[in-house]
Design an enzyme around this catalytic site. Structure first.
Site, PDB file in Angstrom:
ATOM      1  CG  ASP A 208       0.014  -0.031   2.508  1.00  6.74           C
ATOM      2  OD1 ASP A 208       0.344   0.941   2.693  1.00  6.74           O
ATOM      3  OD2 ASP A 208       0.349  -1.098   2.902  1.00  6.74           O
ATOM      4  CG  ASP A 210       2.887   5.163   5.508  1.00  8.14           C
ATOM      5  OD1 ASP A 210       2.263   4.339   6.012  1.00  8.14           O
ATOM      6  OD2 ASP A 210       3.497   5.948   6.077  1.00  8.14           O
TER       7      ASP A 210
END
Ligand code: ZN
Length: 268
Positions: A208, A210
Site C-alpha cells: 500500500d 503510506d
C-alpha cells in the site's frame, strides 16, 4: 542426530509449504521461546529453518514479537544467513503495491523495544552503518529480477513502533527525508542478527501507499491483508529461489561483525 540448518527464514505463515522433510522443533533460549516452534526442512539442497514471525496464530503484534529469541534460536540451529520477507508501506508514488524493495538502509523509529543481547557485563558496540548483508541483497535482487519481478535495489526502510499506522504528517516527513518504505518489524530484527554475526536480508513487499503519499483514508489493515494474501505465492517462490542461490561460504563482512570484541558470553 542433532537437527541443523544453515539458512533461516523469518516470515509469514505461508512459507511452511516450501519445506521438504519438515521437522518441528521446540526450542528454548535464554530470551524465552521463539514466536513458535521452528520448522526445519530442505529447499533443494539447502537446509532451512523457518520461524513464523508473529506466531502461527498471529498472536504477537509487531511490538511484542520475541525478536531476541527468534534470532538466537536460528543461530543455535547453525543458521548463518537469514532472509526476512515482510509487508511494507511505500513512501514513494513510483513504488506501488506489488513492488519489491530490497532496502540497503534503515531508520529506527521504534521505542521501548529491547534491541541488544549485550545488556549485562559490559558494552558491546557493533557496526551497523550498513545494516543489511551485501551478498544476500545482491542475491535477492538478481533472483527477483530474473523471475520478472519489478525490484528496487536499495532504499531506506523506516521501522515504526506500531501497531498503529503513520499519521499523514509523519508519512510526509519520512518521504521528505528521502526514505522509501515503512514497516513495523524490521527493527530490532536487523540489529539482533548483526549482534550474532548473522547475514540479514530484508525482502520488502509493498502492499500500500503510506498515509502521506495519496489522498484518501490512508492504509487499512484489511487492504494490507488482502494484498499480501494475493502476493504470498510470489514471495514464497522468491524466498525458495533466493535460498538456493545464496552462497555456501560467506565472503561478506557480516560474519566478522564481532571480530576483536570481547563478548560477555559465548554465542550458540
Ligand atoms: Zn552477509
Amino acid at each position: 542426530m542433532v537437527t541443523r540448518a544453515d539458512i533461516g527464514v523469518i516470515g509469514g505463515s505461508g512459507f511452511y509449504s516450501l519445506l521438504d522433510d519438515a521437522e518441528e522443533i521446540e526450542l528454548a533460549t535464554p530470551y524465552g521461546p521463539p514466536s513458535d516452534v521452528v520448522t526445519v526442512g530442505r529447499i533443494g539442497s539447502r537446509s532451512v529453518a523457518f520461524i513464523p514471525r508473529h506466531g502461527r496464530d498471529h498472536r504477537f503484534p509487531p511490538h511484542r514479537i520475541p525478536y531476541r529469541a527468534n534470532l538466537w534460536a536460528l543461530r543455535s540451529l547453525g543458521v548463518r544467513q537469514v532472509l526476512a520477507p515482510s509487508a511494507v508501506g511505500s513512501l514513494r508514488a513510483e513504488y506501488g503495491p506489488g513492488a519489491l524493495v530490497i532496502p540497503d538502509q534503515l531508520v529506527d523509529r521504534t521505542s521501548g523495544r529491547v534491541q541488544t543481547y549485550y545488556d549485562i557485563d559490559g558494552a558491546v558496540h557493533v557496526s551497523f552503518a550498513d545494516p543489511y548483508c551485501p551478498s544476500g541483497r545482491a542475491t535477492a535482487v538478481r533472483t527477483a529480477r530474473s523471475g520478472g519481478w519489478e525490484t528496487v535495489d536499495g532504499g531506506t526502510l523506516v521501522v515504526i513502533e506500531g501497531p498503529r499506522f503513520s499519521t499523514r504528517a509523519e508519512s510526509q516527513w519520512y518521504a521528505a527525508n528521502g526514505w522509501s518504505i515503512v514497516g513495523m518489524t524490521g527493527f530490532p530484527e536487523a540489529i539482533l542478527a548483526r549482534e550474532l554475526a548473522l547475514c540479514y536480508t530484508s525482502l520488502s513487499l509493498v502492499t500500500d501507499h503510506d498515509a502521506g503519499v495519496e489522498a484518501g483514508q490512508g492504509v487499512t489493515h484489511d487492504e494490507v491483508l488482502e494484498f499480501f494474501a494475493q502476493n504470498v505465492t510470489r514471495m514464497r517462490t522468491l524466498v525458495a529461489e533466493t535460498v538456493e542461490a545464496l552462497p555456501d561460504e560467506r565472503t561478506c563482512p557480516c560474519g566478522s561483525a564481532l571480530d576483536g570484541i570481547k563478548l560477555p558470553f559465548e554465542l550458540p
